[in-house]
Design an enzyme around this catalytic site. Structure first.
Site, mmCIF file in Angstrom:
data_model
loop_
_atom_site.group_PDB
_atom_site.id
_atom_site.type_symbol
_atom_site.label_atom_id
_atom_site.label_comp_id
_atom_site.label_asym_id
_atom_site.label_seq_id
_atom_site.Cartn_x
_atom_site.Cartn_y
_atom_site.Cartn_z
ATOM 1 N N TYR A 69 0.840 -1.210 0.000
ATOM 2 C CA TYR A 69 0.000 0.000 0.000
ATOM 3 C C TYR A 69 0.873 1.258 0.000
ATOM 4 O O TYR A 69 0.663 2.177 -0.793
ATOM 5 C CB TYR A 69 -0.903 -0.042 1.230
ATOM 6 C CG TYR A 69 -1.808 1.160 1.426
ATOM 7 C CD1 TYR A 69 -2.988 1.282 0.698
ATOM 8 C CD2 TYR A 69 -1.500 2.159 2.347
ATOM 9 C CE1 TYR A 69 -3.840 2.375 0.894
ATOM 10 C CE2 TYR A 69 -2.343 3.250 2.548
ATOM 11 C CZ TYR A 69 -3.509 3.346 1.816
ATOM 12 O OH TYR A 69 -4.346 4.421 2.010
ATOM 13 N N THR A 127 -12.699 7.222 8.781
ATOM 14 C CA THR A 127 -13.584 6.466 7.890
ATOM 15 C C THR A 127 -13.391 4.995 8.257
ATOM 16 O O THR A 127 -12.451 4.654 8.984
ATOM 17 C CB THR A 127 -13.176 6.644 6.415
ATOM 18 O OG1 THR A 127 -11.883 6.036 6.234
ATOM 19 C CG2 THR A 127 -13.120 8.097 6.003
#
Ligand SMILES: NC(=O)C1=CN([C@@H]2O[C@H](COP(=O)(O)OP(=O)(O)OC[C@H]3O[C@@H](n4cnc5c(N)ncnc54)[C@H](OP(=O)(O)O)[C@@H]3O)[C@@H](O)[C@H]2O)C=CC1
Ligand SMILES: O=C1Nc2ccccc2C1=O
Length: 288
Positions: free
Chosen positions: A189, A224
């Site tokens: 990532y 989130t």
């Protein structure tokens, strides 16, 4: 419609509360100032919740027609309904950014509805692996690079002919502070988000002669499902970014809305001489 008035300076006033009507030109200028993206069309990937949804909402509040998208139809329907309830101009379609057919369909939907596209905001991103970088399978590498890095470029290549016709077009990519401060256990990532910084720089110089600006936002931990999942619950991480934020930062996690104003600004005429920038939205800055 109720007439709009402005108060007159004291020196011109016979009584305490003299009002004169504003000219139509002044009214429409003020309306434009409040809606700097009026008559523009924005395509936003990964926009049915979290950061993408907040960006979609803000661009629409600032006057743009917004094309919402994500992988799941029910998420698209829900996001479109929420924004329509606010009286905003939105349409939506399913688009898994890693799928060529879906990208093609997203472009077709935007053109069908609006005849052109001014802004592309690429928010969709994934992280299927917490673990060793060298232990990652080829499948993991392909998935992360396809979704996070290749899809913005491939989608833009389809939209470009339509964007360059419009004038004042721009692209915003979404990287991560993990690009600057690689997070242990998120190597694939991290790598994809660092690549996005390079992609935004390369696209910025390639598209500058066409008048298309390309910038990138670099969020820190934003509240989130995705951000809290990666940033807080995961054990190694819980000692890192939140602590950095405590030592160097604004002492809180970000809200999705913290990423919305900057994207709206980057799309607006006020940013018309800004391109190739990576702007950190992390409550602290991990670079010079
Ligand atoms: N939150 C954070 O702390 C940070 C986030 N970021 C980046 O911000 C971006 C958004 O993250 P965030 O808002 O937190 O995530 P959320 O999980 O809140 O939202 C993700 C959105 O993307 C959609 N989505 C997921 N995968 C795809 C895909 N392959 N194609 C299209 N849409 C997809 C989801 O809908 P659906 O399930 O319907 O597809 C959803 O609308 C990511 O790129 C992430 O890397 C960067 C730094 C920090
Ligand atoms: O989504 C993310 N959550 C994070 C937490 C810490 C560092 C980077 C990230 C992300 O990119």
């Amino acid at each position: 419609m109720a007439a709009m008035f402005r108060s007159v300076p004291q020196v011109f006033r016979g009584s305490r509360c003299a009002l004169v009507p504003l000219s139509a030109r002044t009214i429409s200028k003020r309306a434009d100032e409040r809606r700097p993206l009026a008559d523009k069309v924005a395509v936003i990937t990964g926009s049915t919740k979290g950061i993408g949804f907040a960006i979609a909402q803000r661009l629409a509040q600032n006057g743009a027609h917004v094309v919402i998208s994500s992988r799941k139809q029910q998420n698209v329907d829900h996001a479109v309904a929420m924004l329509k309830e606010e009286g905003l101009s939105v349409t939506g379609t399913v688009c898994h950014v890693g799928k060529a057919k879906d990208r093609q369909h997203l472009v077709a939907t935007a053109l069908e509805h609006s005849g052109g596209v001014d802004f592309l905001v690429c928010v969709a991103g994934v992280n299927p692996l917490v673990g060793s970088t060298l232990g990652a399978s080829e499948q993991i590498w392909d998935k992360v690079l396809d979704v996070n890095v290749k899809s913005p470029a491939l989608l833009l290549s389809r939209l470009l002919p339509h964007m360059e016709k419009r004038g004042g077009s721009c692209v915003v990519l979404v990287s991560s502070v993990a690009a600057y401060l690689p997070v242990p256990t998120l190597g694939v990532y991290n790598t994809s988000k660092t690549a996005l910084l390079g992609l935004s720089k390369s696209l910025a110089i390639e598209l500058a002669p066409k008048g298309i600006r390309v910038n990138c936002i670099v969020p820190g931990i934003i509240k989130t499902d995705f951000g809290l999942g990666l940033g807080v619950r995961e054990k190694t991480m819980s000692n890192m970014l939140p602590d950095l934020n405590k030592i160097y930062g604004l002492q809180r996690f970000g809200e999705p809305e913290d990423c919305a104003g900057i994207v709206s600004f980057l799309c607006s005429p006020d940013a018309s001489y800004i391109t190739g920038e990576n702007i950190i939205v992390a409550g602290f800055s991990p670079r010079l």
